[in-house]
Design an enzyme around this catalytic site. Structure first.
Site, PDB file in Angstrom:
ATOM      1  N   GLU A  47       0.977  -1.105  -0.050  1.00 26.88           N
ATOM      2  CA  GLU A  47       0.322  -0.214   0.296  1.00 26.88           C
ATOM      3  C   GLU A  47       1.056   1.685   0.470  1.00 26.88           C
ATOM      4  O   GLU A  47       2.340   1.712   0.842  1.00 26.88           O
ATOM      5  CB  GLU A  47      -1.159  -0.020   1.501  1.00 26.88           C
ATOM      6  CG  GLU A  47      -2.278   1.163   1.784  1.00 26.88           C
ATOM      7  CD  GLU A  47      -2.773   0.443   2.640  1.00 26.88           C
ATOM      8  OE1 GLU A  47      -4.072   1.580   2.852  1.00 26.88           O
ATOM      9  OE2 GLU A  47      -2.518   0.165   3.060  1.00 26.88           O
ATOM     10  N   LYS A 116      -9.386   2.904  -1.645  1.00 32.29           N
ATOM     11  CA  LYS A 116      -9.356   2.166  -1.535  1.00 32.29           C
ATOM     12  C   LYS A 116     -10.830   2.879  -0.344  1.00 32.29           C
ATOM     13  O   LYS A 116     -11.091   3.930  -0.953  1.00 32.29           O
ATOM     14  CB  LYS A 116      -8.709   2.148  -0.308  1.00 32.29           C
ATOM     15  CG  LYS A 116      -8.729   1.751   1.491  1.00 32.29           C
ATOM     16  CD  LYS A 116      -7.137   2.162   2.238  1.00 32.29           C
ATOM     17  CE  LYS A 116      -7.672   0.942   3.014  1.00 32.29           C
ATOM     18  NZ  LYS A 116      -5.976   1.483   4.184  1.00 32.29           N
ATOM     19  N   CYS A 169      -6.029  -3.040   1.558  1.00 30.15           N
ATOM     20  CA  CYS A 169      -5.330  -3.514   3.699  1.00 30.15           C
ATOM     21  C   CYS A 169      -6.797  -3.658   4.309  1.00 30.15           C
ATOM     22  O   CYS A 169      -7.901  -4.445   4.681  1.00 30.15           O
ATOM     23  CB  CYS A 169      -5.059  -2.318   4.037  1.00 30.15           C
ATOM     24  SG  CYS A 169      -3.961  -2.088   5.837  1.00 30.15           S
TER      25      CYS A 169
END
Length: 642
Positions: A47, A116, A169
């Site tokens: 990330e 994200k 994540c």
């Protein structure tokens, strides 16, 4: 993907300098080149790998955002000639909002940008200070590095024929991860860019999350977390990367390494597709509402194969897993038998004891079932039935085992009865045909059934899964019983269970005899012993090694693979133990017998399922008895000619 359905993937952990985008881009480019040199088709980075995850309020600086885009442009230029797609993380501004994004690129072009969705704001995380959520955003076109590219959370990427999706994540940690919807829409490979700091015990939890998500989605799951070089002001990043596939870990990184790492694994997209097809509760809805971007990745024929192939797929390689597996299987078998005994109100059971592996395991199962029910072990009638091929070794082991376990031991020779039968049907004295062998098996079964009738007992079957697959049993002989406790335990696993029982549950003479049973060659002992009184009829010399047949069985029934792929895997699993010609010889035997012997499985007695492969016609395997093996045998013939 290659012709066997393997996609070569990698998770890369680069050296990082916080906010030094040019340096980070250089290290990413070097790792992409390394991956391309190994034939990798898609390589995943952590990330925000272009900037570093721990930039803090620097993310709000236009200079950093410009440097990140410039580093990406240089990265595209440096990798334009490589046949490898890559996924990197960087901040991207869209409509006056900043997003934590994954950029998927190949051949000098950005294929798409995925934001994200779930932005953490708890404990050490404070991402909403800088980033907006991409959840629910429709796919739009944005300008990035001079290219017009799709931007949105619902993008799919067809890389070399494999459908890939991206999540970042925290997306994995929420109750409904985006990857679940992506898999339902057809994604077979999930790519997770992460920057999860280390705390005690967290890595085990992450591993469980990844493994479970790969199992639930029936997908390959690549997880790649930031490593050494991220700021250690308050946190430590250990470089945790792993590749999981349908609930199994294929490859992992070395955590806390100070150097760069490239974790490579071939994921089996054909296996995933086969498993999704057979699982009726997994039905993907197609890519409706999703944009799919495709890129063709040339595959070199000589690239290395980065995947461990277990020679014994039914037997866990690790000692602790093998121990727990043996204990659990024995409990499943014993519980199934106990239920049948309770249902029939039987306090007695009859088991034919030959001194071989299968009857030994059946007796151990019966003893455990009786102990669980609180029944007297004397109610177990073990019968040894010496015949023309019985050797002193197996005969002695049978008697010692029954006495040591405290069951009722009986000896009923079959020689005289068989000789009378041979005279009755006109079989010549020197005849050693199938009739000679099968008559003995049926005589033994008749004895077991008749004694059971007299005792009001249940006949416990001894035949195993491997014998059922090959039809290596006499129809209405040892193929028949009142409850077959070994019906879904393959021969390779039977041996390990007996050895495990000897090491962990037995002592004295019982332990000694169990060890010797495990070391005895597999044989039905239906032909006379050799001149030294040893076993003359060895099953594996007649039908082939059981380790090969169990390998074929698992790959064919459980994984749905054709002969060419089974051969490809067998050559890697067995190395120099068997050459190509030997593998193909016994593979032809396997497929010929598997199809021709289905009629025996169609009439098999009840028995407990213990693993993912079972051949009960009432449960797992439904095949007509007159199905043709022509398709499979033709492919084997072609492989033999190549």
């Amino acid at each position: 993907m290659d012709r066997y359905g393997y996609l070569k993937t990698a998770a890369a952990i680069p050296s990082v300098r916080v906010a030094d985008c040019a340096y980070n881009g250089e290290r990413i480019a070097a790792l992409v080149a390394d991956a391309a040199g190994r034939g990798v088709e898609v390589v995943l980075f952590p990330e925000l790998s272009v900037t570093g995850y721990t930039c803090g309020d620097l993310f709000l600086q236009p200079a950093l955002l410009a440097a990140a885009e410039q580093a990406l442009a240089e990265l595209l230029r440096r990798t334009a000639e490589l046949n490898t797609a890559f996924v990197v993380g960087l901040p991207v501004a869209v409509d006056d909002m900043l997003y934590n994004c994954a950029v998927v690129a190949a051949a000098g072009e950005v294929l798409g940008v995925v934001p994200k969705c779930h932005i953490p704001d708890y404990a050490e995380f404070y991402e909403s200070r800088w980033f907006a959520s991409g959840q629910g955003r429709p796919t739009v076109e944005i300008e990035l590095c001079g290219q017009s590219v799709p931007f949105g959370p619902d993008l799919l990427f067809d890389i070399g024929g494999a459908r890939c999706a991206v999540e970042i994540c925290e997306d994995l940690w929420v109750p409904a991860p985006p990857s679940a919807e992506a898999a339902a829409a057809g994604a077979e490979v999930i790519l997770n860019l992460s920057a999860s700091p280390e705390t005690v015990g967290k890595s085990d939890y992450v591993r469980q999350l990844v493994v479970q998500q790969s199992a639930r989605t029936r997908a390959a799951y690549l997880y790649c977390s930031a490593g050494f070089g991220e700021s250690s002001t308050d946190l430590v990043f250990a470089g945790h990367a792993l590749v999981a596939e349908n609930g199994a870990v294929l490859a992992v990184s070395e955590r806390f390494s100070l150097g760069e790492q490239l974790v490579v694994a071939d994921v089996d997209c054909q296996l995933l597709r086969n498993d999704r097809c057979r699982t009726t509760t997994f039905r993907h809805s197609g890519a409706g509402g999703r944009t799919t971007v495709a890129v063709t990745m040339p595959v070199a024929d000589d690239r290395p194969f980065d995947r461990t192939v277990e020679a014994m797929p039914f037997v866990p390689a690790e000692d602790d897993r093998r121990h727990s597996r043996c204990e659990e299987i024995l409990n499943i078998q014993a519980t199934g038998l106990a239920r049948r005994l309770a249902h029939t109100r039987s306090t007695k059971a009859v088991v034919g004891i030959s001194g071989g592996l299968d009857s030994t395991l059946a007796l151990l199962v019966t003893v455990r079932a009786f102990d669980r029910l609180g029944l007297d072990r004397q109610g177990i009638v073990g019968i040894t039935m010496p015949g023309f091929g019985t050797t002193g070794r197996t005969y002695g082991n049978a008697l010692t085992l029954m006495r040591g376990l405290g069951v009722t031991a009986r000896e009923i020779p079959i020689r005289a009865a068989c000789e009378q039968h041979f005279r009755d049907i006109g079989l010549p004295e020197d005849d050693r045909s199938t009739t000679y062998e099968n008559a003995q098996a049926r005589e033994r079964t008749q004895i077991l059934m008749d004694v059971a009738n007299r005792e009001g007992a249940l006949v416990v079957g001894t035949g195993d899964l491997s014998e059922l697959a090959l039809g290596w049993a006499t129809y209405n002989g040892d193929q028949m019983s009142m409850y077959g406790v070994n019906a879904s335990v393959p021969k390779t696993l039977v041996r390990h269970i007996v050895e495990w029982y000897a090491a962990h549950c037995a002592e004295g003479s019982v332990r000694e005899v169990l060890c010797d049973v495990a070391a005895t060659p597999v044989s039905p002992e239906l032909l006379p012993a050799d001149a030294e009184g040893g076993i003359a009829q060895k099953t594996e010399e007649l039908v082939g090694p059981y380790e090969l047949h169990d390998f074929f069985l698992y790959r064919f029934v459980r994984q749905g693979f054709p002969p060419a792929k089974i051969l490809f895997l067998a050559e890697r699993a067995f190395g120099r133990r068997y050459d190509r010609a030997t593998i193909l010889r016994w593979m032809k035997t396997f497929f010929s017998r598997f199809f021709s012997q289905q009629f025996k499985r169609s009439a098999m007695p009840d028995g407990p399922k213990v693993g993912s492969v079972a051949l009960s016609p009432r449960g797992d395997w439904r095949m007509p008895s007159d199905a043709s093996a022509a398709v499979w045998l033709a492919e084997i013939d072609r492989l033999e000619k190549e």
